[in-house]
Motif scaffolding. Sequence first.
Motif, mmCIF file in Angstrom:
data_model
loop_
_atom_site.group_PDB
_atom_site.id
_atom_site.type_symbol
_atom_site.label_atom_id
_atom_site.label_comp_id
_atom_site.label_asym_id
_atom_site.label_seq_id
_atom_site.Cartn_x
_atom_site.Cartn_y
_atom_site.Cartn_z
ATOM 1 N N PHE A 222 -30.199 -51.301 -5.296
ATOM 2 C CA PHE A 222 -31.326 -51.089 -5.563
ATOM 3 C C PHE A 222 -32.208 -52.576 -5.814
ATOM 4 O O PHE A 222 -33.516 -52.461 -6.385
ATOM 5 N N GLY A 223 -31.612 -53.552 -5.568
ATOM 6 C CA GLY A 223 -32.453 -54.916 -5.883
ATOM 7 C C GLY A 223 -33.045 -55.158 -7.118
ATOM 8 O O GLY A 223 -32.318 -55.005 -8.048
ATOM 9 N N ASP A 224 -34.484 -55.547 -6.850
ATOM 10 C CA ASP A 224 -35.105 -55.860 -8.313
ATOM 11 C C ASP A 224 -35.461 -54.482 -8.986
ATOM 12 O O ASP A 224 -36.300 -54.716 -10.176
ATOM 13 N N HIS A 225 -35.345 -53.399 -8.380
ATOM 14 C CA HIS A 225 -36.014 -52.383 -9.082
ATOM 15 C C HIS A 225 -35.194 -51.866 -10.408
ATOM 16 O O HIS A 225 -34.027 -52.142 -10.531
ATOM 17 N N LEU A 226 -35.877 -51.222 -11.406
ATOM 18 C CA LEU A 226 -35.259 -50.936 -12.671
ATOM 19 C C LEU A 226 -34.411 -49.651 -12.204
ATOM 20 O O LEU A 226 -34.560 -48.759 -11.441
ATOM 21 N N VAL A 227 -32.967 -49.563 -12.631
ATOM 22 C CA VAL A 227 -32.063 -48.681 -12.160
ATOM 23 C C VAL A 227 -31.477 -47.866 -13.568
ATOM 24 O O VAL A 227 -31.109 -48.494 -14.335
ATOM 25 N N ILE A 228 -31.536 -46.811 -13.459
ATOM 26 C CA ILE A 228 -31.156 -45.778 -14.622
ATOM 27 C C ILE A 228 -30.067 -44.562 -14.087
ATOM 28 O O ILE A 228 -30.312 -44.374 -12.756
ATOM 29 N N GLY A 229 -29.452 -44.150 -14.677
ATOM 30 C CA GLY A 229 -28.397 -42.920 -14.352
ATOM 31 C C GLY A 229 -28.932 -41.710 -14.893
ATOM 32 O O GLY A 229 -28.711 -40.496 -14.137
ATOM 33 N N SER A 230 -29.866 -41.589 -15.527
ATOM 34 C CA SER A 230 -30.649 -40.495 -16.147
ATOM 35 C C SER A 230 -32.024 -40.818 -16.823
ATOM 36 O O SER A 230 -31.920 -42.088 -16.996
ATOM 37 N N PHE A 231 -32.920 -39.971 -16.906
ATOM 38 C CA PHE A 231 -34.274 -40.162 -17.622
ATOM 39 C C PHE A 231 -34.051 -40.576 -18.919
ATOM 40 O O PHE A 231 -34.803 -40.996 -19.702
ATOM 41 N N ASP A 232 -32.671 -40.402 -19.558
ATOM 42 C CA ASP A 232 -32.544 -40.752 -21.011
ATOM 43 C C ASP A 232 -32.467 -42.305 -21.170
ATOM 44 O O ASP A 232 -32.579 -42.597 -22.213
ATOM 45 N N GLU A 233 -32.341 -42.858 -20.051
ATOM 46 C CA GLU A 233 -32.202 -44.459 -20.286
ATOM 47 C C GLU A 233 -33.625 -45.120 -20.235
ATOM 48 O O GLU A 233 -33.519 -46.252 -19.895
ATOM 49 N N VAL A 234 -34.684 -44.605 -19.892
ATOM 50 C CA VAL A 234 -35.694 -45.306 -19.821
ATOM 51 C C VAL A 234 -37.088 -44.488 -20.675
ATOM 52 O O VAL A 234 -36.754 -43.154 -20.876
ATOM 53 N N ARG A 235 -37.937 -45.247 -21.187
ATOM 54 C CA ARG A 235 -39.059 -44.518 -21.834
ATOM 55 C C ARG A 235 -40.071 -44.832 -20.948
ATOM 56 O O ARG A 235 -40.745 -46.123 -20.982
ATOM 57 N N ILE A 236 -41.036 -43.915 -20.606
ATOM 58 C CA ILE A 236 -42.148 -43.967 -19.734
ATOM 59 C C ILE A 236 -43.366 -43.552 -20.765
ATOM 60 O O ILE A 236 -43.400 -42.281 -21.363
ATOM 61 N N GLU A 237 -44.350 -44.384 -21.315
ATOM 62 C CA GLU A 237 -45.351 -43.831 -22.272
ATOM 63 C C GLU A 237 -46.595 -43.849 -21.415
ATOM 64 O O GLU A 237 -47.024 -44.879 -20.918
ATOM 65 N N ALA A 238 -47.766 -43.038 -21.883
ATOM 66 C CA ALA A 238 -48.752 -43.351 -21.583
ATOM 67 C C ALA A 238 -49.751 -44.430 -22.010
ATOM 68 O O ALA A 238 -49.541 -44.864 -23.241
ATOM 69 N N ARG A 239 -50.403 -44.977 -21.380
ATOM 70 C CA ARG A 239 -51.147 -46.329 -21.810
ATOM 71 C C ARG A 239 -52.278 -46.067 -22.693
ATOM 72 O O ARG A 239 -52.661 -47.046 -23.517
ATOM 73 N N ARG A 240 -52.944 -45.009 -22.637
ATOM 74 C CA ARG A 240 -53.931 -44.594 -23.419
ATOM 75 C C ARG A 240 -53.605 -43.791 -24.671
ATOM 76 O O ARG A 240 -52.748 -43.148 -24.583
#
Length: 240
Positions: A222-240
Amino acid sequence: MAQVLRADWVVLDIEGTLMATSAVHVGLYEFARPRLGPWIDAHPGSELVRSAVARVKAEAGLPDDAGTDAVVAVLHGWMDEDRKAAPLKDLQGEIWQRGYASGELVSTYFPDVVPTLRAWVEGGLRLAVFSSGSVTGQVASFSATDHGDLTGLFEHHFDTVNAGPKRERPSYDAIRAGLGEPEPGAVVFCSDVPAELDAAAEAGWQTVGLARAGEPYADADFGDHLVIGSFDEVRIEARR
């Protein structure tokens, strides 16, 4: 600790990202395969069917008077190649739509998917889909799931017809225009295919690679991309 990304939009691939590849290649493909010929013959007045058949003949070099059997043979060959051909996707989409409406088909997602999607929307993120499957098929898939009707979670649907090839940067520029021209960095794209992530990154998007155990791209580079095994491994939050 999960990495935190901030964005306005999350755009999601489906196959290998939200649901198992086998659910598409075995479940959905095999549902559509025996129904292609009967569907074509049963809908001679459908503009979509007529157009799809004409495009199959043109792309495959079939004569204008070629019968349904010849057209279906081409479609089956494309399915075997996993070719992202628009007329095939159009016909599959209509067949799947009928299957979901009748209850013969029910979408099942990876365990982390639906709770994450709902949490994102509740947190103010806006969701869209970019899949090689037709928009008709996408909407049908989300309408009948083991978690109920999920269509209300998504504001936009894109496919290779209304956006373009998934591995080319202009497709992501077209999607951003369809989302109302947010800043490129305000969009996150989640996919299991590194080449798709590369194209999104070229367009300035944030990217998240899904390397799910047992999936075709689980061990991909995956090169430089953030890689996860499930969505539990990342938090994506709204900017506003």
